[in-house]
Design an enzyme around this catalytic site. Structure first.
Site, PDB file in Angstrom:
ATOM      1  N   GLU A  55       0.891  -1.166   0.000  1.00 19.12           N
ATOM      2  CA  GLU A  55       0.000   0.000   0.000  1.00 19.12           C
ATOM      3  C   GLU A  55       0.922   1.206   0.000  1.00 19.12           C
ATOM      4  OE1 GLU A  55      -3.161  -0.144  -0.253  1.00 19.12           O
ATOM      5  OE2 GLU A  55      -3.495  -2.252   0.175  1.00 19.12           O
ATOM      6  N   CYS A  60      -3.179   8.372   3.470  1.00 25.07           N
ATOM      7  CA  CYS A  60      -2.886   7.817   2.141  1.00 25.07           C
ATOM      8  C   CYS A  60      -4.038   8.052   1.179  1.00 25.07           C
ATOM      9  CB  CYS A  60      -2.606   6.336   2.267  1.00 25.07           C
ATOM     10  SG  CYS A  60      -3.897   5.468   3.168  1.00 25.07           S
TER      11      CYS A  60
HETATM   12  P1  NAP Z   1       8.278   5.003   4.605  1.00 27.77           P
HETATM   13  O1  NAP Z   1       9.363   5.933   4.928  1.00 27.77           O
HETATM   14  O2  NAP Z   1       8.340   4.292   3.314  1.00 27.77           O
HETATM   15  O3  NAP Z   1       8.223   3.970   5.804  1.00 27.77           O
HETATM   16  C1  NAP Z   1       7.271   2.952   5.851  1.00 27.77           C
HETATM   17  C2  NAP Z   1       7.780   1.838   6.724  1.00 27.77           C
HETATM   18  O4  NAP Z   1       8.901   1.234   6.114  1.00 27.77           O
HETATM   19  C3  NAP Z   1       8.248   2.289   8.097  1.00 27.77           C
HETATM   20  O5  NAP Z   1       7.916   1.314   9.035  1.00 27.77           O
HETATM   21  C4  NAP Z   1       9.733   2.378   7.924  1.00 27.77           C
HETATM   22  O6  NAP Z   1      10.435   2.234   9.122  1.00 27.77           O
HETATM   23  C5  NAP Z   1       9.982   1.206   7.035  1.00 27.77           C
HETATM   24  N1  NAP Z   1      11.206   1.303   6.283  1.00 27.77           N
HETATM   25  C6  NAP Z   1      11.761   2.400   5.719  1.00 27.77           C
HETATM   26  N2  NAP Z   1      12.896   2.058   5.084  1.00 27.77           N
HETATM   27  C7  NAP Z   1      13.071   0.738   5.271  1.00 27.77           C
HETATM   28  C8  NAP Z   1      14.057  -0.183   4.872  1.00 27.77           C
HETATM   29  N3  NAP Z   1      15.091   0.173   4.147  1.00 27.77           N
HETATM   30  N4  NAP Z   1      13.914  -1.462   5.259  1.00 27.77           N
HETATM   31  C9  NAP Z   1      12.869  -1.847   5.995  1.00 27.77           C
HETATM   32  N5  NAP Z   1      11.894  -1.020   6.405  1.00 27.77           N
HETATM   33  C10 NAP Z   1      11.996   0.265   6.038  1.00 27.77           C
HETATM   34  O7  NAP Z   1       6.871   5.698   4.659  1.00 27.77           O
HETATM   35  P2  NAP Z   1       6.303   6.641   5.827  1.00 27.77           P
HETATM   36  O8  NAP Z   1       7.067   7.901   5.758  1.00 27.77           O
HETATM   37  O9  NAP Z   1       6.224   5.936   7.114  1.00 27.77           O
HETATM   38  O10 NAP Z   1       4.814   6.845   5.349  1.00 27.77           O
HETATM   39  C11 NAP Z   1       4.452   7.827   4.426  1.00 27.77           C
HETATM   40  C12 NAP Z   1       4.155   7.222   3.092  1.00 27.77           C
HETATM   41  O11 NAP Z   1       3.309   6.096   3.263  1.00 27.77           O
HETATM   42  C13 NAP Z   1       3.424   8.124   2.164  1.00 27.77           C
HETATM   43  O12 NAP Z   1       4.073   8.109   0.931  1.00 27.77           O
HETATM   44  C14 NAP Z   1       2.036   7.526   2.029  1.00 27.77           C
HETATM   45  O13 NAP Z   1       1.465   7.678   0.770  1.00 27.77           O
HETATM   46  C15 NAP Z   1       2.269   6.113   2.315  1.00 27.77           C
HETATM   47  N6  NAP Z   1       1.081   5.521   2.937  1.00 27.77           N
HETATM   48  C16 NAP Z   1       0.319   4.712   2.195  1.00 27.77           C
HETATM   49  C17 NAP Z   1      -0.795   4.124   2.746  1.00 27.77           C
HETATM   50  C18 NAP Z   1      -1.663   3.205   1.952  1.00 27.77           C
HETATM   51  O14 NAP Z   1      -2.505   2.527   2.526  1.00 27.77           O
HETATM   52  N7  NAP Z   1      -1.500   3.140   0.654  1.00 27.77           N
HETATM   53  C19 NAP Z   1      -1.125   4.374   4.072  1.00 27.77           C
HETATM   54  C20 NAP Z   1      -0.319   5.229   4.807  1.00 27.77           C
HETATM   55  C21 NAP Z   1       0.801   5.789   4.221  1.00 27.77           C
HETATM   56  P3  NAP Z   1      11.178   3.495   9.806  1.00 27.77           P
HETATM   57  O15 NAP Z   1      10.117   4.439  10.196  1.00 27.77           O
HETATM   58  O16 NAP Z   1      11.865   2.882  10.957  1.00 27.77           O
HETATM   59  O17 NAP Z   1      12.084   4.038   8.767  1.00 27.77           O
END
Ligand code: NAP
Length: 674
Positions: free
Chosen positions: A257, A296
């Site tokens: 997602e 999102c």
């Molecule tokens: P993110 O930076 O991609 O992080 C998402 C998750 O991935 C976090 O738990 C993060 O942990 C982990 N993560 C990051 N880098 C990683 C790696 N190299 N290896 C393993 N895990 C890793 O996203 P975010 O900033 O939390 O959320 C914002 C984004 O999420 C937005 O772009 C939004 O569109 C999207 N979103 C989508 C939905 C949906 O249902 N489609 C819902 C909510 C949000 P850490 O925090 O520890 O880095």
């Protein structure tokens, strides 16, 4: 003192061995906790889930798992105020936190109740009907789902740390899979506490839930084809994770997602001052400000008929100017902070990219008036952009500023509006404000392929509409393309993401034993006792009653017509019935056949059958002419416990004529004592 968040590894709370990464309050930038997972043996964590947690869950049936999921929701509700206190530190208003905390618990309740009502008290889900293969019926195929035997790894986004965790946790547990949760670090204190509450509820079997606060180390190196990774977050991270060589080598399931440039459209039939115009304006502002736009599903692109562009801008900016940004604890604040200063910097950078091609018509990118610590809090002014030539714009269709940011644009025709919505290249949600039902169909045919969910709002549905941006547990959440191609929620559909669908072939006797349902072609033993004299637990599937015959006479038909008032020509007018290509003469009412069938198979005395509560799959197969004798085979087909003392009994009813031809079939449902 700063709290040290703990990992939950192999049924124990353990600290990471490193210094830990500070997690800061969104309101004043102060460190509130330290997160770290160094020292965790991730291979052992997966092994614990696979060898202890998942088998314990698989040993329970769906209804027992539903009981656990419901109890987890109750535990969250009982201790919700502890979670609200932590949620305030993430910049959320009480209303934002309600969506996260109580919305999360509500999602568990829905998962549990759908599981109890729609899944059997078994561990196998039957998918579709028996597929006849052999000519004589001795070989057939049946699709079924069984639980995967690995672990579910849930990597969650920061924005809804409780809801985002629970909407995935419930279905995985329901499917019989142990879960490892890795929350986003920025809001890990809230997720960690929610896990603590669920563990302390004491209802989960050992190994069913583990938690990683911080990085996930080398866990991907150890994934197998039996594991599922369910990810919510940015496309960038999703692509990185999905590109791990193990994912392709072992064909590990990956549910993503990701980003989404959701659109909302004011349809061509809505004029200024119409209810739909006002509802649209309200919804766009709501989507910009709830959770400070960190949703999102939020509306990123708002489209209106070109002639209404100025009016829409005026209405939106007027409404936005009433939004008070600040610390949600302060009186009168409508919109809280972004989750962190780092996130605010990300939103501002993306807003600057939008500003390269759009006009900013409300708010300031780098300046915010906020009630609170404007210096250190992650407050952000809502930003409304406008672009008058959307087909010439790039960033607006490609860059997701994950905050209170939206761009207003015009369209020229209905087809243009649909094409612009699709220009998001795959979105979670599309909303259309229209009162024109025919237009709804055209929008769905044009935009369905690009959207996971579409919501149509008008004056008639507005009062009860859940709005553009609310994923609901009973409806699917997810979208194609940019949105990740994943699918979550959607009632029991979600459970199936954690199960394997297989086709099973064999004799109906074998298939019947497998799915615990009598299937045509499986044995139909008979006995001295009438099946209605047997309690649920005593009824053997396949046990069959063959009734005596009864002849249906013309007097019966006329009596039935007079008694019920059903004088349809096929029963009462010989000339018209004879001219019918189907009947070729007067025939018995279908309902008469059903009534006589009941008269043939019912055993009247009080007993284990408590009530008849319906018929399903009724088919009248062959007309029954006066003088035909009918008889019934009543077969115990399936049973499902509903309460400890009562269960649903499904009977296959086959009504045949004197030549043993089927004239009617259906499933009869009764409630039986256990
Ligand atoms: P993110 O930076 O991609 O992080 C998402 C998750 O991935 C976090 O738990 C993060 O942990 C982990 N993560 C990051 N880098 C990683 C790696 N190299 N290896 C393993 N895990 C890793 O996203 P975010 O900033 O939390 O959320 C914002 C984004 O999420 C937005 O772009 C939004 O569109 C999207 N979103 C989508 C939905 C949906 O249902 N489609 C819902 C909510 C949000 P850490 O925090 O520890 O880095």
């Amino acid at each position: 003192m700063t709290t040290r968040l703990q990992n939950y590894f192999a049924d124990r709370w353990v600290d990471g061995t490193g210094a830990g990464q500070p997690v800061r309050s969104a309101l004043d930038g102060q460190a509130v906790a330290l997160a770290g997972s160094e020292g965790i043996d991730f291979a052992a964590m997966l092994d614990h889930a696979r060898s202890i947690g998942s088998p314990a869950l698989r040993a329970m049936n769906f209804h027992q798992r539903a009981g656990i999921i419901k109890a987890l929701g109750q535990a969250i509700i009982e201790r919700k105020e502890e979670l609200y206190a932590l949620s305030a530190q993430t910049g959320a208003t009480r209303a934002d936190s309600w969506i996260d905390i109580e919305g999360g618990a509500g999602t568990l309740f829905t998962t549990a109740s759908k599981g109890r009502r729609e899944l059997p008290d078994d561990v196998i889900i039957v998918d579709g009907d028996l597929e006849a293969i052999g000519k004589t019926g001795s070989f057939a195929g049946q699709h079924i789902y069984t639980s995967l035997q690995g672990a579910a790894l849930h990597i969650n986004a920061f924005n809804f740390p409780v809801w985002g965790m629970l909407e995935k946790l419930g279905p995985a547990l329901m499917a019989g899979m142990a879960v490892i949760v890795k929350p986003a670090t920025a809001t890990a204190p809230l997720a960690e506490h929610a896990v603590r509450i669920m563990i302390e509820a004491g209802v989960l079997p050992a190994g069913a839930l583990q938690l990683v606060v911080g990085a996930i180390g080398d866990i991907f190196d150890h994934l197998t084809c039996q594991d599922v990774v369910s990810f919510t977050g940015s496309a960038e991270t999703a692509i990185k994770l999905q590109s791990h060589p193990v994912m392709a080598r072992n064909a590990v399931r990956f549910v993503a997602e990701r980003d989404s440039l959701n659109a909302s459209i004011l349809a061509p039939d809505a004029a200024v001052g119409s209810p739909e115009f006002d509802l649209f304006v309200k919804e766009v502002v709501k989507e910009m400000t709830v959770k400070a736009g960190q949703k999102c599903t939020a509306i990123r692109r708002a489209f209106v008929p070109r002639a209404l562009l100025d009016a829409a801008q005026a209405a939106l900016t007027e409404r936005l100017s009433g939004v008070i940004v600040g610390d949600p604890a302060r009186e009168g604040v409508h919109m809280g902070a972004l989750v962190s200063l780092a996130q605010r910097e990300d939103v501002r950078a993306k807003a600057r990219a939008l500003a390269q091609e759009c006009d900013l018509v409300f708010g300031a990118i780098d300046d915010v008036e906020a009630l609170g610590d404007a210096q250190n809090g992650a407050f952000q002014s809502p930003l409304l952009f406008r672009h008058d030539r959307p087909w010439e714009a790039q960033a607006v269709h490609d860059v997701e500023a994950f905050g209170p940011v939206c761009t207003l644009m015009p369209y020229d025709t209905e087809q243009d509006a649909i094409a612009l919505a699709n220009r998001g290249l795959g979105s979670l949600a599309l909303s259309v404000f229209t009162h024109d039902a025919e237009m709804v169909r055209r929008f769905v045919l044009g935009a369905g392929a690009f959207h996971g969910r579409m919501v149509f709002v008008d004056r008639d549905s507005a009062r009860e509409s859940t709005g553009h941006g609310s994923p609901l547990p009973m409806l699917i959440h997810g979208g194609p393309g940019r949105a990740g191609g994943g699918e979550e929620l959607g009632g029991v559909r979600n459970v199936k993401h954690y199960m394997q669908r297989s086709a099973v072939q064999g004799h109906p006797r074998v298939l019947s034993a497998l799915i615990r349902q009598w299937l045509p072609g499986a044995p139909q033993p008979v006995g001295a006792d009438h099946p209605f004299r047997k309690r649920l637990g005593e009824l053997e599937l396949g046990y069959t009653l063959h009734t005596a015959s009864r002849t249906i006479t013309l007097e019966d038909i006329e009596h039935f017509a007079a008694y019920t008032g059903d004088n349809f020509y096929a029963h009462m007018d010989e000339v018209a019935a004879a001219a019918s290509p189907i009947f070729g003469g007067r025939v018995a009412h279908g309902y008469l056949i059903l009534s006589f069938a009941a008269g043939l198979f019912v055993d009247p005395a009080p007993g284990p059958v408590l009530a008849n509560f319906g018929l399903e799959h009724l088919r009248f197969i062959k007309p029954v002419k006066p003088g035909t004798s009918i008889k019934v085979a009543l077969t115990a087909k399936a049973k499902s416990l509903r309460t400890p003392t009562m269960g649903e009994m499904r009977w296959a009813v086959a009504v045949t004529n004197g030549d043993d031809e089927l004239v009617a079939t259906y499933d009869l449902l009764t409630m039986n004592a256990v």
